[in-house]
Write a protein that holds these residues in place. Structure first.
Motif, PDB file in Angstrom:
ATOM      1  N   ALA A 310      20.406  70.797  38.579  1.00 13.99           N
ATOM      2  CA  ALA A 310      19.337  71.048  39.550  1.00 13.99           C
ATOM      3  C   ALA A 310      18.029  70.415  39.100  1.00 13.99           C
ATOM      4  O   ALA A 310      17.291  69.843  39.920  1.00 13.99           O
ATOM      5  CB  ALA A 310      19.162  72.558  39.741  1.00 13.99           C
ATOM      6  N   ALA A 311      17.719  70.490  37.804  1.00 10.06           N
ATOM      7  CA  ALA A 311      16.500  69.877  37.288  1.00 10.06           C
ATOM      8  C   ALA A 311      16.534  68.363  37.485  1.00 10.06           C
ATOM      9  O   ALA A 311      15.529  67.744  37.865  1.00 10.06           O
ATOM     10  CB  ALA A 311      16.327  70.211  35.807  1.00 10.06           C
ATOM     11  N   LEU A 314      15.814  67.629  41.127  1.00 13.95           N
ATOM     12  CA  LEU A 314      14.399  67.806  41.462  1.00 13.95           C
ATOM     13  C   LEU A 314      13.556  66.646  40.939  1.00 13.95           C
ATOM     14  O   LEU A 314      12.699  66.110  41.662  1.00 13.95           O
ATOM     15  CB  LEU A 314      13.894  69.133  40.893  1.00 13.95           C
ATOM     16  N   THR A 317      14.318  63.542  42.989  1.00 16.37           N
ATOM     17  CA  THR A 317      13.701  63.614  44.313  1.00 16.37           C
ATOM     18  C   THR A 317      12.215  63.289  44.224  1.00 16.37           C
ATOM     19  O   THR A 317      11.669  62.530  45.056  1.00 16.37           O
ATOM     20  CB  THR A 317      13.903  65.010  44.915  1.00 16.37           C
ATOM     21  N   PHE A 318      11.551  63.846  43.215  1.00 15.83           N
ATOM     22  CA  PHE A 318      10.127  63.557  43.016  1.00 15.83           C
ATOM     23  C   PHE A 318       9.904  62.068  42.779  1.00 15.83           C
ATOM     24  O   PHE A 318       9.023  61.448  43.397  1.00 15.83           O
ATOM     25  CB  PHE A 318       9.592  64.365  41.832  1.00 15.83           C
TER      26      PHE A 318
END
Length: 349
Positions: A310-311, A314, A317-318
């Motif tokens: 998940a990290a 994220l 995506t950033f």
């Protein structure tokens, strides 16, 4: 590695299945790193429910996808330097961000045998650090050297106006690579044999062939010849991937060329493909840091892996929306303005 320009897209719609394949490859590689490779390097605190050792071969699929996409991208470039600048705008901003993030996280929280000094990180920013024998800030960068070698080859073909002959050129190159590796092995020079096999041309060639087949620009004999020399390489010499991996990648490329993968439209998979480049760059060492910390705190390995995954999503995506895409838009705007100035100047003169 995105779709072609508007004019090209009008004739040849964007192939969303490319994003799906990228997403599958990224998922496979990440699961391999977080399960099998992590177990080998550091050891999980409890037995896993399962490991995905074969996921390491997702990079071979990445190479084939690059062969397809780079040739598709070359449809829209008029000059060789446009290809170089477009690749740089696509690759470097996200890569620089990933190097900075990975170096910072590992420096702050530690990761045995993967901690390097600031000077090493600076040299990594060139993306040519492996050629200078400088270690990778994150070991996944090894594939970037191979990708850059392929880009250099394609740049040479564009510059020499030899792109229409790309299929016979790849037939010759893969055959020469095979002969060079066999000769080096026969002469007892394993290092030279490994060096000759580093380009992984046989997998890029499958992607190049798939693109040409999708456009109806290659004959059956030429297709069979290229597939034949690639298969011969894998049988006679082999590579870091076992022969069945070659077969799977070949089947996927053939299916892609015939539009047989258009059912791959699951949105989460397409999104993972869209952010796959930044995700590939940041998931490994940062994920290892997270897994080590959480398992040391008593978390189950599967839960720690899920958090690491998940990290990575994220961060990717950033980087995609705040770094990669703005950089691409900026480059395209600059290019349009430059083309407009070039078009106006002769009229003024």
């Amino acid at each position: 590695m995105r779709s072609a320009a508007a004019a090209s897209e009008a004739n040849h719609p964007r192939l969303v299945e490319l994003d799906a394949l990228r997403g599958l490859a990224a998922l496979a590689v990440a699961l391999y790193h977080f399960t099998s490779e992590y177990s080998d390097l550091y050891g999980h605190t409890a037995p896993l429910w399962g490991e995905l050792y074969v996921g390491k071969y997702g990079v071979q699929l990445f190479f084939a996808i690059s062969g397809f996409v780079i040739l598709m991208s070359l449809e829209r470039v008029e000059r060789a330097r446009d290809f170089v600048m477009g690749r740089a705008a696509r690759l470097y901003p996200a890569y620089w961000t990933a190097v900075a993030l990975t170096f910072t996280v590992v420096s702050l929280f530690g990761l045995p045998e993967r901690e390097f000094g600031f000077q090493t990180a600076l040299v990594n920013l060139t993306m040519f650090h492996e050629l200078l024998r400088v270690p990778h800030v994150d070991t996944v960068y090894w594939t970037l050297t191979i990708e850059l070698s392929f880009y250099l080859l394609m740049f040479g073909l564009v510059f020499a106006r030899a792109l229409p002959k790309v299929i016979p050129i790849f037939i010759a190159l893969v055959a020469l690579q095979t002969v060079a590796e066999l000769a080096a092995q026969a002469m007892g020079m394993p290092f030279v044999a490994r060096l000759a096999g580093r380009p992984h041309l046989q997998f890029f060639a499958l992607g190049v062939l798939a693109f040409k087949q999708s456009r109806g620009q290659v004959s059956v004999p030429a297709s069979l010849a290229l597939m034949g020399v690639c298969f011969a390489h894998e049988v006679l010499v082999g590579s870091i991937a076992p022969l069945p991996v070659f077969g799977v990648v070949l089947c996927l490329c053939l299916a892609l060329s015939r539009g047989a993968l258009r059912w791959l439209t699951w949105r989460p998979l397409l999104f993972l493909g869209f952010i796959s480049y930044p995700f590939y760059l940041v998931h490994q060492n940062i994920g290892y840091v997270i897994i080590r910390r959480l398992e040391a705190a008593g978390w189950r390995p599967e839960t720690a892996i899920a958090v690491a995954f998940a990290a990575g999503l994220l961060l990717a995506t950033f980087i995609t929306y705040r770094v990669e895409q703005p950089a691409l838009r900026g480059y395209r705007q600059w290019r349009r303005k430059a083309q407009a100035r070039t078009a106006v100047s002769p009229r003024i003169a």
